[in-house]
Write a protein that holds these residues in place. Structure first.
Motif, PDB file in Angstrom:
ATOM      1  N   GLU A 275     118.397  18.132  25.146  1.00 59.53           N
ATOM      2  CA  GLU A 275     116.964  18.350  25.348  1.00 59.53           C
ATOM      3  C   GLU A 275     116.122  17.254  24.711  1.00 59.53           C
ATOM      4  OE1 GLU A 275     113.646  21.844  24.511  1.00 59.53           O
ATOM      5  OE2 GLU A 275     115.748  22.175  24.084  1.00 59.53           O
TER       6      GLU A 275
ATOM      7  N   ASP B 191     122.569  21.142  26.704  1.00 62.04           N
ATOM      8  CA  ASP B 191     121.521  20.253  27.212  1.00 62.04           C
ATOM      9  C   ASP B 191     121.164  19.252  26.123  1.00 62.04           C
ATOM     10  OD1 ASP B 191     120.977  21.668  29.712  1.00 62.04           O
ATOM     11  OD2 ASP B 191     120.234  23.245  28.400  1.00 62.04           O
TER      12      ASP B 191
ATOM     13  N   GLN C 270     116.055  14.239  26.777  1.00 63.34           N
ATOM     14  CA  GLN C 270     115.211  14.402  27.957  1.00 63.34           C
ATOM     15  C   GLN C 270     113.726  14.240  27.612  1.00 63.34           C
ATOM     16  OE1 GLN C 270     116.586  18.253  29.104  1.00 63.34           O
ATOM     17  NE2 GLN C 270     118.462  17.499  30.056  1.00 63.34           N
TER      18      GLN C 270
ATOM     19  N   ARG D  50     126.522  28.716  27.278  1.00 61.96           N
ATOM     20  CA  ARG D  50     125.125  28.545  26.881  1.00 61.96           C
ATOM     21  C   ARG D  50     124.697  29.657  25.909  1.00 61.96           C
ATOM     22  NH1 ARG D  50     121.271  25.449  29.003  1.00 61.96           N
ATOM     23  NH2 ARG D  50     122.658  24.895  30.723  1.00 61.96           N
TER      24      ARG D  50
END
Length: 222
Positions: free
Chosen positions: A106, A104, A109, A59
């Motif tokens: 993102e 992620d 989402q 990350r």
């Protein structure tokens, strides 16, 4: 494959992915030196690329590269594509080609309806996907080369320290782009394969006889 051919392939790959709306952000390559002697094709804020070799969380690696705008292309799912080549006396001596998927998704989402309504996103919204980085590295330095254990050209999966899968030769930009699209964006690849330029050149083979006896990567033009 000459330095100018390599630069042309990076520019063609970038322009093509932008034209097909597969790249959300992009930086065209920076160059230093003379293509006929010492020449480097790199990316903005290339110093940040060293983070990929550090023992830090994935990350953090992704965030460092993204925050530094250190990528050639940021793909539709946030994945970063980084390409760097270095030539001496007109001969390739090093390359670092990286694919760093977003840890992620993102944007998915936040706006899932956009992704679910278009089939080009089919490969990236599956819930069982585990994002992992991929690097194709080449170094012509004989002092670093160890037969089988550290091939001149090798593929590293998932940042594993000793994962160095032999590759038959250095990897051209279009061969790298085609590998990424075919394997990780297959729906996109099949939909636009006629529009994605094929590699016209390849570098000379560097794999040893012993490395050919174990599982390895063979590159071919189509």
């Amino acid at each position: 494959m000459r330095a100018t051919d390599t630069l042309s392939e990076i520019e063609a790959l970038t322009a093509n992915l932008v034209g097909l709306s597969l790249s959300n952000e992009q930086n065209f390559p920076s160059t230093h030196g003379d293509p006929k002697s010492n020449f480097e094709i790199t990316v903005k804020n290339a110093g940040a690329l060293t983070v990929a070799l550090r023992n830090v969380s994935y990350r953090d690696i992704y965030s460092t590269l993204s925050d530094a705008n250190c990528f050639n292309m940021k793909l539709l799912d946030g994945a970063l594509v980084c390409l760097r080549y270095r030539f001496e006396a007109g001969k390739l001596v090093e390359h670092n080609l990286g694919y760093f998927p977003s840890p992620d998704l993102e944007q998915f989402q936040n706006e899932p309806e956009i992704y679910l309504s278009d089939d080009i996103y089919a490969d990236i919204v599956e819930r069982n996907i585990v994002p992992f980085p991929i690097r194709f590295d080449f170094n012509a330095d004989e002092a670093r080369y160890v037969d089988v254990d550290h091939p001149y050209s090798h593929l590293t999966l998932g940042q594993y320290k000793n994962c160095r899968i032999p590759v038959c030769s250095p990897v051209s930009p279009l061969a790298f782009g085609g590998f990424i699209l075919r394997n990780f964006y297959n729906t996109v690849f099949r939909k636009f394969s006629d529009d994605i330029p094929a590699p016209k050149f390849r570098f000379a083979q560097t794999i040893s006889p012993n490395e050919q006896k174990i599982p390895h990567v063979v590159l071919a033009t189509r």
